[in-house]
Write an enzyme that holds these catalytic residues in place. Structure first.
Site, PDB file in Angstrom:
ATOM      1  N   HIS A 104       7.198  15.512 -16.283  1.00 54.98           N
ATOM      2  CA  HIS A 104       5.738  15.661 -16.339  1.00 54.98           C
ATOM      3  C   HIS A 104       5.257  16.868 -15.549  1.00 54.98           C
ATOM      4  O   HIS A 104       4.205  17.420 -15.821  1.00 54.98           O
ATOM      5  CB  HIS A 104       5.054  14.415 -15.765  1.00 54.98           C
ATOM      6  N   HIS A 130       3.090  19.339  -6.344  1.00 60.04           N
ATOM      7  CA  HIS A 130       3.435  19.595  -7.746  1.00 60.04           C
ATOM      8  C   HIS A 130       2.329  20.422  -8.395  1.00 60.04           C
ATOM      9  O   HIS A 130       1.319  20.720  -7.755  1.00 60.04           O
ATOM     10  CB  HIS A 130       3.626  18.258  -8.487  1.00 60.04           C
ATOM     11  N   HIS A 132       0.020  21.661 -12.119  1.00 62.11           N
ATOM     12  CA  HIS A 132      -0.492  21.406 -13.476  1.00 62.11           C
ATOM     13  C   HIS A 132      -0.796  22.762 -14.086  1.00 62.11           C
ATOM     14  O   HIS A 132      -1.344  23.632 -13.413  1.00 62.11           O
ATOM     15  CB  HIS A 132      -1.765  20.551 -13.416  1.00 62.11           C
ATOM     16  N   GLU A 142      -6.515  21.007 -13.729  1.00 64.72           N
ATOM     17  CA  GLU A 142      -7.036  19.669 -14.052  1.00 64.72           C
ATOM     18  C   GLU A 142      -8.521  19.606 -13.750  1.00 64.72           C
ATOM     19  O   GLU A 142      -9.323  19.219 -14.589  1.00 64.72           O
ATOM     20  CB  GLU A 142      -6.277  18.612 -13.244  1.00 64.72           C
ATOM     21  N   HIS A 155      -1.251  20.531  -6.306  1.00 67.36           N
ATOM     22  CA  HIS A 155      -1.639  19.310  -5.591  1.00 67.36           C
ATOM     23  C   HIS A 155      -0.618  19.019  -4.497  1.00 67.36           C
ATOM     24  O   HIS A 155       0.570  18.898  -4.789  1.00 67.36           O
ATOM     25  CB  HIS A 155      -1.683  18.111  -6.552  1.00 67.36           C
ATOM     26  N   THR A 236      -3.970  11.488 -11.169  1.00 70.92           N
ATOM     27  CA  THR A 236      -4.336  12.011 -12.495  1.00 70.92           C
ATOM     28  C   THR A 236      -3.267  11.705 -13.536  1.00 70.92           C
ATOM     29  O   THR A 236      -3.329  12.203 -14.651  1.00 70.92           O
ATOM     30  CB  THR A 236      -4.573  13.532 -12.441  1.00 70.92           C
TER      31      THR A 236
HETATM   32 ZN   LIG Z   1      -1.382  16.363  -9.730  1.00 72.93          ZN
END
Ligand SMILES: [Zn+2]
Ligand SMILES: *[C@@H]1O[C@H](CO)[C@@H](O)[C@H](O)[C@H]1NC(C)=O
Ligand SMILES: *[C@@H]1O[C@H](CO)[C@@H](O)[C@H](O)[C@H]1NC(C)=O
Ligand SMILES: *[C@@H]1O[C@H](CO)[C@@H](O)[C@H](O)[C@H]1NC(C)=O
Length: 377
Positions: A104, A130, A132, A142, A155, A236
């Site tokens: 992910h 991590h 996004h 995000e 994040h 999230t």
């Molecule tokens: Zn995140």
């Protein structure tokens, strides 16, 4: 003619009043809606079916979900928000850190000696960070700022030190604190991000990991931690626990175009598909408020004359900005109303006087009143 002028004035007066009252009504903006039905039967969740997360993970349908759109106009300055201070972010190269592709995201495991010391009721210990991202065509942060995405977002996940570890903390109301920052594109390679990105190829396959030397993780966050947004939200990703005290920094970080492309184009997920667009759509606020650690923009901007229309058009008063050299918006409005009131009053008297004159002419009555000067025809 005078009558016309008077009516026009009344109209303007009414307009201004209605504008003023509408500008004080608050407005919340949610840009996406969730829907859920359909029994979810896949064991794996993905970003292409995020509308169905709620069928397997009920919290994903909750009313305090993340991410959100951050409306910079409605975020209210909270001067009591404590400043954030970090400790232990400056890691030595040993011990090494585990970097993994979990299908992910790209995730770096962090030691609990990395901490948020002040900013919350207790220290919060780091667990992992991590990212996004989107694609070259589609920016993939995000959170959004005034409905605009950044290319990517980092994040750094921390858990409340009153809990033994992150899995204990994750489902507690005060369990998590995430520090988030927007990643934009800059002219230069970001050498701090390169410490992570240079190892991308080693984790291109889903569920693989590698080790990288420790480094100063503070440099992954923006230079200034002073200006940030704060709101209460969630993970999230499933299980979407609503246990995150969110901090999104106003200052941003930049990486080079090439570095961003590497993040967007290297990792694979199930069935050897490209791992990209791993961002969730903004969620409804459901009455939540975003507060900001900062208020007015510094006074260094050139003084600008604010027209009446402009003064009325902003949706939320931002304390005392946008005035004519030292005057607040309230002062300007007060003067404007005062002026309008006087003019309207004057207009009314002139109108009344004219009516009276007309009446006198028509009915030929005796009037004591004598005009000192005449100016209308
Ligand atoms: Zn995140
Ligand atoms: C989030 O942190 C702020 C600042 O310490 C605190 O006032 C607030 O209560 C926290 N919110 C939650 C839900 O823990
Ligand atoms: C987290 O702490 C709990 C309680 O001490 C313990 O049972 C659990 O095994 C720990 N989990 C991990 C992943 O360390
Ligand atoms: C930072 O704050 C300024 C002032 O409100 C705003 O215009 C800008 O969009 C914000 N940027 C981010 C990334 O928060």
């Amino acid at each position: 003619m005078l009558r016309k002028a008077f009516l026009t004035l009344l109209l303007i007066h009414g307009l201004v009043l209605s504008l003023a009252s509408s500008s004080s009504s608050s407005e919340e903006d949610g840009s996406s809606e969730q829907e859920h039905d359909k029994k979810g039967h896949s064991h794996h969740w993905g970003y292409t079916d995020q509308d169905t997360w709620g069928s397997m993970f009920t919290d994903c349908n909750g009313k305090s979900q993340s991410p959100i759109d951050i409306n910079t106009k409605t975020a209210v300055h909270d001067p009591k928000l404590p400043a954030i201070s970090l400790q232990g972010y400056d890691l030595t190269d040993q011990p090494a850190l585990t970097l993994l592709n979990n299908g992910h995201t790209l995730q770096l495991m962090l030691p609990p000696t990395m901490r948020i010391m002040t900013g919350f009721d207790r220290p919060y210990y780091a667990a992992q960070l991590h990212f996004h991202w989107g694609t070259v065509e589609e920016p993939g942060s995000e959170h959004t700022i005034d409905n605009v995405h950044f290319p990517a977002e980092i994040h750094v996940v921390h858990y409340n030190s009153k809990y033994a570890n992150i899995s204990e903390a994750a489902n507690k109301p005060d369990g998590l604190a995430v520090l988030g920052a927007f990643i934009g594109i800059g002219l230069h390679e970001n050498e701090n991000y390169e410490k992570i990105l240079s190892a991308l190829k080693d984790v291109s396959v889903e569920e693989t990991k590698t080790e990288i030397p420790g480094f100063n993780a503070r440099h992954l966050l923006p230079n200034s931690l002073e200006r940030f947004y704060r709101y209460t939200g969630s993970l999230t990703t499933p299980p979407c626990f609503q246990t995150v005290n969110w901090t999104m920094f106003n200052d941003t970080v930049t990486v080079s175009r090439k570095q961003l492309a590497a993040l967007e184009d290297t990792l694979k997920m199930e069935q050897n598909q490209l791992l990209s667009k791993n961002f969730r759509a903004p969620q409804l606020l459901h009455g939540r408020h975003v507060v900001a650690s900062f208020g007015d923009t510094p006074v260094q901007q050139s003084p600008k004359i604010v027209s009446l229309k402009e003064a009325d058009s902003s949706t939320r008063p931002r304390a005392s900005t946008g005035g004519v050299a030292g005057m607040s918006r309230g002062d300007i409005l007060a003067i404007a109303f005062g002026g309008l009131f006087v003019v309207t009053l004057l207009g009314f008297f002139m109108y009344a006087y004219q009516q009276r004159k007309k009446f006198k002419k028509d009915s030929r009555q005796n009037v004591i009143y004598k005009p000192a000067n005449k100016e209308d025809a």
